[in-house]
Design an enzyme around this catalytic site. Structure first.
Site, PDB file in Angstrom:
ATOM      1  CE1 TYR A  32     -10.448 -42.842 -15.788  1.00 39.47           C
ATOM      2  CE2 TYR A  32      -9.020 -41.503 -14.401  1.00 39.47           C
ATOM      3  CZ  TYR A  32      -9.541 -42.729 -14.741  1.00 39.47           C
ATOM      4  OH  TYR A  32      -9.178 -43.847 -14.028  1.00 39.47           O
ATOM      5  CB  THR A  76      -8.615 -46.540 -18.146  1.00 38.72           C
ATOM      6  OG1 THR A  76      -8.241 -47.353 -19.255  1.00 38.72           O
ATOM      7  CG2 THR A  76      -9.451 -47.348 -17.184  1.00 38.72           C
TER       8      THR A  76
HETATM    9  N1  LIG Z   1      -4.701 -47.886 -15.009  1.00 40.78           N
HETATM   10  C1  LIG Z   1      -4.487 -47.045 -14.027  1.00 40.78           C
HETATM   11  O1  LIG Z   1      -3.389 -46.514 -13.906  1.00 40.78           O
HETATM   12  C2  LIG Z   1      -5.577 -46.702 -13.050  1.00 40.78           C
HETATM   13  C3  LIG Z   1      -5.307 -45.803 -12.002  1.00 40.78           C
HETATM   14  C4  LIG Z   1      -6.302 -45.524 -11.071  1.00 40.78           C
HETATM   15  C5  LIG Z   1      -7.545 -46.122 -11.173  1.00 40.78           C
HETATM   16  N2  LIG Z   1      -7.793 -46.960 -12.213  1.00 40.78           N
HETATM   17  C6  LIG Z   1      -9.124 -47.572 -12.298  1.00 40.78           C
HETATM   18  O2  LIG Z   1      -8.943 -48.966 -12.122  1.00 40.78           O
HETATM   19  C7  LIG Z   1      -9.864 -49.679 -12.932  1.00 40.78           C
HETATM   20  C8  LIG Z   1      -9.117 -50.721 -13.744  1.00 40.78           C
HETATM   21  O3  LIG Z   1      -8.152 -50.070 -14.564  1.00 40.78           O
HETATM   22  P1  LIG Z   1      -7.316 -50.853 -15.667  1.00 40.78           P
HETATM   23  O4  LIG Z   1      -6.025 -50.166 -15.800  1.00 40.78           O
HETATM   24  O5  LIG Z   1      -7.369 -52.304 -15.397  1.00 40.78           O
HETATM   25  O6  LIG Z   1      -8.173 -50.482 -16.949  1.00 40.78           O
HETATM   26  P2  LIG Z   1      -8.125 -51.093 -18.419  1.00 40.78           P
HETATM   27  O7  LIG Z   1      -6.946 -51.992 -18.588  1.00 40.78           O
HETATM   28  O8  LIG Z   1      -8.313 -49.969 -19.365  1.00 40.78           O
HETATM   29  O9  LIG Z   1      -9.425 -51.998 -18.397  1.00 40.78           O
HETATM   30  C9  LIG Z   1     -10.703 -51.452 -18.371  1.00 40.78           C
HETATM   31  C10 LIG Z   1     -11.642 -52.444 -18.996  1.00 40.78           C
HETATM   32  O10 LIG Z   1     -12.944 -51.864 -19.063  1.00 40.78           O
HETATM   33  C11 LIG Z   1     -13.536 -52.281 -20.285  1.00 40.78           C
HETATM   34  N3  LIG Z   1     -14.578 -51.370 -20.738  1.00 40.78           N
HETATM   35  C12 LIG Z   1     -14.453 -50.149 -21.272  1.00 40.78           C
HETATM   36  N4  LIG Z   1     -15.655 -49.656 -21.630  1.00 40.78           N
HETATM   37  C13 LIG Z   1     -16.573 -50.606 -21.298  1.00 40.78           C
HETATM   38  C14 LIG Z   1     -17.979 -50.707 -21.434  1.00 40.78           C
HETATM   39  N5  LIG Z   1     -18.708 -49.732 -21.974  1.00 40.78           N
HETATM   40  N6  LIG Z   1     -18.578 -51.833 -20.984  1.00 40.78           N
HETATM   41  C15 LIG Z   1     -17.869 -52.837 -20.447  1.00 40.78           C
HETATM   42  N7  LIG Z   1     -16.534 -52.819 -20.306  1.00 40.78           N
HETATM   43  C16 LIG Z   1     -15.895 -51.708 -20.730  1.00 40.78           C
HETATM   44  C17 LIG Z   1     -12.369 -52.277 -21.271  1.00 40.78           C
HETATM   45  O11 LIG Z   1     -12.676 -53.087 -22.382  1.00 40.78           O
HETATM   46  P3  LIG Z   1     -12.168 -52.608 -23.862  1.00 40.78           P
HETATM   47  O12 LIG Z   1     -10.686 -52.385 -23.708  1.00 40.78           O
HETATM   48  O13 LIG Z   1     -12.529 -53.761 -24.711  1.00 40.78           O
HETATM   49  O14 LIG Z   1     -12.923 -51.357 -24.174  1.00 40.78           O
HETATM   50  C18 LIG Z   1     -11.233 -52.834 -20.430  1.00 40.78           C
HETATM   51  O15 LIG Z   1     -11.122 -54.230 -20.523  1.00 40.78           O
HETATM   52  C19 LIG Z   1     -10.620 -48.632 -13.744  1.00 40.78           C
HETATM   53  O16 LIG Z   1     -11.870 -48.422 -13.136  1.00 40.78           O
HETATM   54  C20 LIG Z   1      -9.764 -47.402 -13.646  1.00 40.78           C
HETATM   55  O17 LIG Z   1     -10.531 -46.224 -13.728  1.00 40.78           O
HETATM   56  C21 LIG Z   1      -6.838 -47.275 -13.134  1.00 40.78           C
END
Ligand SMILES: NC(=O)c1ccc[n+]([C@@H]2O[C@H](COP(=O)([O-])OP(=O)(O)OC[C@H]3O[C@@H](n4cnc5c(N)ncnc54)[C@H](OP(=O)(O)O)[C@@H]3O)[C@@H](O)[C@H]2O)c1
Length: 293
Positions: A129, A66
């Site tokens: 991304y 992300t």
């Molecule tokens: N945050 C935002 O503002 C936002 C906005 C729009 C959409 N989204 C989408 O919403 C979803 C959740 O976002 P979030 O903010 O909760 O993200 P986040 O806090 O960054 O969490 C993403 C998780 O995915 C895990 N991950 C990364 N690479 C991986 C891999 N190869 N295999 C398995 N797990 C993996 C990470 O683990 P590690 O940290 O240990 O690598 C982390 O725990 C994502 O799909 C994101 O694209 C987020």
């Protein structure tokens, strides 16, 4: 007799949204909470083996790389995790007949529009991304008939740092802050989004998972603001004496381009499921009360 709980698999369960989902759903469902450590989603064999063992009925795919600028610097990783990772999850869902809820992003849009984006608007990703997340959406649509794609934005909640947590921590140590004022979207509470996903599962499950409800939905907290507006609101709520200065995205030297305006129109979600999310200000205020007391 005790009711048999549905099996729900959540990827990215240590992330901001993943944590909120596990918290929200754990009492009602049998949960498999996948982490990066126990299942790297780029490893298709591992994913297939875990799915075959747990046999999920519903999968919420939230894991992703992300960090938008990191994705720009390391496209191979971005596509491997965000695009191919989603293919691995989708194929495993298809082979078991599991319903797939995929979490996507407002960044699939170019940000040129002046009003909130609808599900039917043309996409125009500006960064690696965004491109990798859009590729994932396309794979999910192609591989899994019974899918829901949820596009959301600026998730905040407990866990990893994130913009709001950073602002709250800077408020304690800094006297001046320069914050981007020409990028608009909707701050979205992870807890409220988890509740919305729970509502989708309850409503759709209760209706026998009718085909017409599958598809793409925009779900964010109501309203929108700039990063600057968000920071100003948060700092006011913690009564911080920090001087806030607006700055343009162009001056930030970001590796990745962001859409200048990517608020999402939630009316399809509201119409289908009966209720929208509360305004972002209310959710931010409550979050601040909870983490700062
Ligand atoms: N945050 C935002 O503002 C936002 C906005 C729009 C959409 N989204 C989408 O919403 C979803 C959740 O976002 P979030 O903010 O909760 O993200 P986040 O806090 O960054 O969490 C993403 C998780 O995915 C895990 N991950 C990364 N690479 C991986 C891999 N190869 N295999 C398995 N797990 C993996 C990470 O683990 P590690 O940290 O240990 O690598 C982390 O725990 C994502 O799909 C994101 O694209 C987020």
């Amino acid at each position: 007799m005790e009711k048999i709980k549905k099996r729900v698999l959540i990827t990215g369960s240590r992330g901001i949204l993943g944590r909120a989902l596990v918290e929200r759903l754990k009492a009602k469902y049998k949960i498999a909470a996948l982490t990066h450590k126990n299942c790297d989603i780029t490893d298709s064999k591992k994913v297939a083996a875990i799915f075959a063992r747990f046999k999920p009925e519903i999968v919420i795919h939230s894991a992703a790389c992300t960090d938008v600028d990191e994705c720009q610097r390391d496209p191979r990783k971005a596509y491997a995790v965000n695009a191919q990772g989603a293919v691995n999850i989708a194929k495993s869902c298809a082979s078991l007949g599991a319903i797939l809820i995929y979490i996507s992003t407002d960044y699939v849009f170019s940000g040129k529009k002046k009003t909130p984006y609808r599900e039917t608007d043309a996409t125009g990703p500006l960064s690696i991304y965004a491109k990798s997340k859009l590729m994932a959406e396309k794979s999910v649509r192609r591989l899994v008939k019974r899918h829901i794609i949820v596009r959301t934005s600026w998730i905040f909640g407990k866990g990893r740092k994130g913009f709001l947590n950073n602002v709250l921590s800077w408020a304690k140590s800094k006297k001046r802050l320069k914050i981007v004022s020409d990028k608009y979207s909707s701050p979205t509470s992870a807890d409220d989004l988890a509740a919305a996903l729970d509502r989708i599962i309850i409503r759709m499950g209760g209706n026998g998972w009718k085909d017409r409800f599958f598809g793409t939905y925009h779900i964010t907290s109501s309203g929108f603001c700039s990063w600057y507006g968000w920071a100003r609101y948060a700092l006011k709520n913690v009564k911080a004496k920090v001087r806030l200065e607006p700055i343009g995205m162009a001056q930030m030297g970001f590796a990745a381009r962001r859409p200048p305006f990517s608020a999402l129109d939630n009316s399809k979600y509201k119409k289908t499921f009966g209720i929208g999310l509360r305004p972002w200000q209310k959710a931010v205020k409550e979050y601040i009360k909870c983490v700062c007391n």
